[in-house]
Design a protein around this motif. Structure first.
Motif, PDB file in Angstrom:
ATOM      1  N   TRP A  21      -7.536 -32.526  15.039  1.00  0.00           N
ATOM      2  CA  TRP A  21      -8.897 -32.970  15.360  1.00  0.00           C
ATOM      3  C   TRP A  21      -9.888 -31.814  15.189  1.00  0.00           C
ATOM      4  N   GLU A  22      -9.547 -30.647  15.698  1.00  0.00           N
ATOM      5  CA  GLU A  22     -10.449 -29.499  15.617  1.00  0.00           C
ATOM      6  C   GLU A  22     -10.703 -29.098  14.162  1.00  0.00           C
ATOM      7  N   ALA A  23      -9.670 -29.199  13.323  1.00  0.00           N
ATOM      8  CA  ALA A  23      -9.828 -28.859  11.913  1.00  0.00           C
ATOM      9  C   ALA A  23     -10.793 -29.818  11.221  1.00  0.00           C
ATOM     10  N   LEU A  24     -10.606 -31.118  11.450  1.00  0.00           N
ATOM     11  CA  LEU A  24     -11.487 -32.099  10.815  1.00  0.00           C
ATOM     12  C   LEU A  24     -12.898 -32.032  11.391  1.00  0.00           C
ATOM     13  N   ALA A  25     -13.011 -31.825  12.699  1.00  0.00           N
ATOM     14  CA  ALA A  25     -14.329 -31.749  13.327  1.00  0.00           C
ATOM     15  C   ALA A  25     -15.128 -30.547  12.812  1.00  0.00           C
ATOM     16  N   GLY A  32     -15.004 -29.569   9.746  1.00  0.00           N
ATOM     17  CA  GLY A  32     -15.354 -29.805   8.352  1.00  0.00           C
ATOM     18  C   GLY A  32     -14.237 -29.624   7.354  1.00  0.00           C
ATOM     19  N   LEU A  33     -13.033 -29.246   7.808  1.00  0.00           N
ATOM     20  CA  LEU A  33     -11.900 -29.096   6.897  1.00  0.00           C
ATOM     21  C   LEU A  33     -11.364 -30.462   6.475  1.00  0.00           C
ATOM     22  N   GLY A  34     -10.699 -30.516   5.346  1.00  0.00           N
ATOM     23  CA  GLY A  34     -10.096 -31.758   4.879  1.00  0.00           C
ATOM     24  C   GLY A  34      -8.640 -31.852   5.262  1.00  0.00           C
ATOM     25  N   ASP A  35      -8.000 -32.989   4.896  1.00  0.00           N
ATOM     26  CA  ASP A  35      -6.591 -33.195   5.221  1.00  0.00           C
ATOM     27  C   ASP A  35      -5.702 -32.113   4.622  1.00  0.00           C
ATOM     28  N   GLY A  36      -6.081 -31.608   3.431  1.00  0.00           N
ATOM     29  CA  GLY A  36      -5.263 -30.612   2.762  1.00  0.00           C
ATOM     30  C   GLY A  36      -5.010 -29.381   3.597  1.00  0.00           C
ATOM     31  N   GLN A  37      -5.996 -28.995   4.416  1.00  0.00           N
ATOM     32  CA  GLN A  37      -5.836 -27.832   5.289  1.00  0.00           C
ATOM     33  C   GLN A  37      -5.434 -28.235   6.713  1.00  0.00           C
ATOM     34  N   ALA A  38      -5.985 -29.351   7.182  1.00  0.00           N
ATOM     35  CA  ALA A  38      -5.730 -29.790   8.559  1.00  0.00           C
ATOM     36  C   ALA A  38      -4.264 -30.160   8.789  1.00  0.00           C
ATOM     37  N   LYS A  39      -3.589 -30.642   7.732  1.00  0.00           N
ATOM     38  CA  LYS A  39      -2.207 -31.114   7.902  1.00  0.00           C
ATOM     39  C   LYS A  39      -1.238 -29.995   8.262  1.00  0.00           C
ATOM     40  N   ASP A  40      -1.630 -28.740   8.023  1.00  0.00           N
ATOM     41  CA  ASP A  40      -0.734 -27.612   8.291  1.00  0.00           C
ATOM     42  C   ASP A  40      -0.347 -27.500   9.765  1.00  0.00           C
ATOM     43  N   VAL A  41      -1.152 -28.079  10.658  1.00  0.00           N
ATOM     44  CA  VAL A  41      -0.857 -27.975  12.096  1.00  0.00           C
ATOM     45  C   VAL A  41       0.420 -28.731  12.465  1.00  0.00           C
ATOM     46  N   PHE A  42       0.863 -29.659  11.606  1.00  0.00           N
ATOM     47  CA  PHE A  42       2.034 -30.480  11.933  1.00  0.00           C
ATOM     48  C   PHE A  42       3.345 -29.874  11.438  1.00  0.00           C
ATOM     49  N   GLY A  43       3.257 -28.844  10.634  1.00  0.00           N
ATOM     50  CA  GLY A  43       4.479 -28.298  10.084  1.00  0.00           C
ATOM     51  C   GLY A  43       4.874 -29.008   8.804  1.00  0.00           C
ATOM     52  N   HIS A  44       6.065 -28.707   8.313  1.00  0.00           N
ATOM     53  CA  HIS A  44       6.509 -29.207   7.012  1.00  0.00           C
ATOM     54  C   HIS A  44       6.858 -30.689   7.048  1.00  0.00           C
ATOM     55  N   ASN A  45       6.261 -31.438   6.131  1.00  0.00           N
ATOM     56  CA  ASN A  45       6.651 -32.833   5.844  1.00  0.00           C
ATOM     57  C   ASN A  45       6.511 -33.788   7.024  1.00  0.00           C
ATOM     58  N   LEU A  77     -12.375 -41.127  11.977  1.00  0.00           N
ATOM     59  CA  LEU A  77     -13.708 -41.705  11.833  1.00  0.00           C
ATOM     60  C   LEU A  77     -14.718 -40.572  11.993  1.00  0.00           C
ATOM     61  N   SER A  78     -15.237 -40.114  10.879  1.00  0.00           N
ATOM     62  CA  SER A  78     -16.137 -38.959  10.913  1.00  0.00           C
ATOM     63  C   SER A  78     -17.436 -39.265  11.645  1.00  0.00           C
ATOM     64  N   ASP A  79     -17.884 -40.541  11.590  1.00  0.00           N
ATOM     65  CA  ASP A  79     -19.140 -40.883  12.258  1.00  0.00           C
ATOM     66  C   ASP A  79     -19.021 -40.809  13.769  1.00  0.00           C
ATOM     67  N   GLU A  80     -17.800 -41.019  14.306  1.00  0.00           N
ATOM     68  CA  GLU A  80     -17.573 -40.956  15.748  1.00  0.00           C
ATOM     69  C   GLU A  80     -16.879 -39.654  16.166  1.00  0.00           C
ATOM     70  N   GLN A  81     -16.408 -38.892  15.184  1.00  0.00           N
ATOM     71  CA  GLN A  81     -15.622 -37.684  15.479  1.00  0.00           C
ATOM     72  C   GLN A  81     -14.411 -38.049  16.330  1.00  0.00           C
ATOM     73  N   ARG A  82     -13.743 -39.124  15.940  1.00  0.00           N
ATOM     74  CA  ARG A  82     -12.592 -39.609  16.692  1.00  0.00           C
ATOM     75  C   ARG A  82     -11.452 -39.997  15.763  1.00  0.00           C
ATOM     76  N   ILE A  83     -10.252 -39.911  16.305  1.00  0.00           N
ATOM     77  CA  ILE A  83      -9.050 -40.390  15.631  1.00  0.00           C
ATOM     78  C   ILE A  83      -8.656 -41.708  16.298  1.00  0.00           C
TER      79      ILE A  83
END
Length: 284
Positions: A196-200, A202-215, A267-273
């Motif tokens: 959430w903090e990564a997307l909030a 302004g980062l995209g999924d390509g960088q934000a996904k790293d918080v979950f680890g591999h695959n 949802l970027s307009d609400e800043q919510r998942i």
């Protein structure tokens, strides 16, 4: 039910156990009733199919335009009724989600206020309200939270970041046999914090996904979805249908006990998942 309610029931000669059971049964049956295929629904489907066949026969036999128009109008009215039922069901689920969120806010405020009072005060209502959350947190410390308990914690602690739809709770209950509850909780925790903090920011999924680890994260499905597959991944939230292909994943087997998919959307307009599903692998 407050103490005054119980006293009133006793004065009226009613059984407290029966009243409590009635409340529990009602709240338990409601989500399942949405999935129930009633006789009326079946009859409407049969009637629509018969109307469709009648329309085709009328066109093939060159019957009068007025007759064909009447059949088409009847079919259109049945379709509108089906759409109205779907909208009402979606509105009901949305209201349930909002009620759950508001209740969580109320419970949190009660708990916060009770901490400022004397430890000798009796706070029975507050304790009862906070018990499910307390049990869920206790399960996390024991490395054995259920999927529903994990969703309960995330929803209660991050109401400004994460919305958990009733469909997610329902699918989590259906996957009670899932074995890796602790691992699932960590993914949901990272979803509410790091992702959430990564997307909030302004980062995209390509960088934000790293918080979950591999695959452990996928932005979309690995295979082309059928119409039914897209429908399974579409959830209603605040008056709109949202297809949720983003998902967290554990395991690849066709097994409720060993495989998990958590479908959600940012949802970027609400800043919510918004989490729409938390259970076994959905068919394509």
């Amino acid at each position: 039910m407050h103490p005054d309610d119980l006293n009133n029931l006793l004065e009226e000669g009613k059984s407290i156990e029966s009243e409590v059971l009635a409340i529990i049964t009602h709240r338990t049956n409601l989500p399942y009733s949405w999935q129930h295929i009633s006789l009326d629904v079946v009859n409407r489907k049969i009637l629509r199919r018969q109307l469709g066949k009648s329309i085709e026969r009328a066109k093939q036999n060159n019957e009068t335009a007025e007759y064909v128009a009447l059949l088409e109008e009847a079919d259109r009215e049945l379709q509108e009724k089906d759409n109205e039922v779907a909208i009402l069901r979606s509105d009901l689920e949305e209201t349930t989600v909002e009620a759950r969120k508001l209740q969580a806010d109320i419970d949190g405020l009660k708990y916060a206020l009770s901490g400022r009072e004397s430890s000798t005060d009796e706070n029975t209502d507050e304790v009862e309200a906070i018990t499910p959350l307390r049990e869920a947190i206790s399960a996390v410390f024991k490395d054995d939270p259920s999927l529903e308990q994990s969703l309960t914690i995330i929803s209660a602690l991050f109401p400004d970041r994460v919305v958990v739809l009733e469909s997610a709770y329902s699918s989590a209950r259906d996957s009670i046999q899932f074995r890796y509850g602790s691992k699932a909780f960590k993914l949901l925790w990272n979803l509410a914090i790091g992702y959430w903090e990564a997307l909030a920011s302004g980062l995209g999924d390509g960088q934000a996904k790293d918080v979950f680890g591999h695959n452990a994260f996928a932005a979309n499905e690995s295979e082309v979805l059928s119409a039914a597959g897209k429908s399974r991944r579409t959830f209603h939230y605040r008056g709109r249908d949202i297809e949720m292909q983003k998902h967290l994943k554990i395991g690849v087997k066709d097994s409720v006990a060993e495989t998990l998919r958590v479908h959600f959307e940012w949802l970027s307009d609400e800043q919510r998942i918004v989490i729409g599903y938390c259970g076994k692998h959905l068919d394509f």
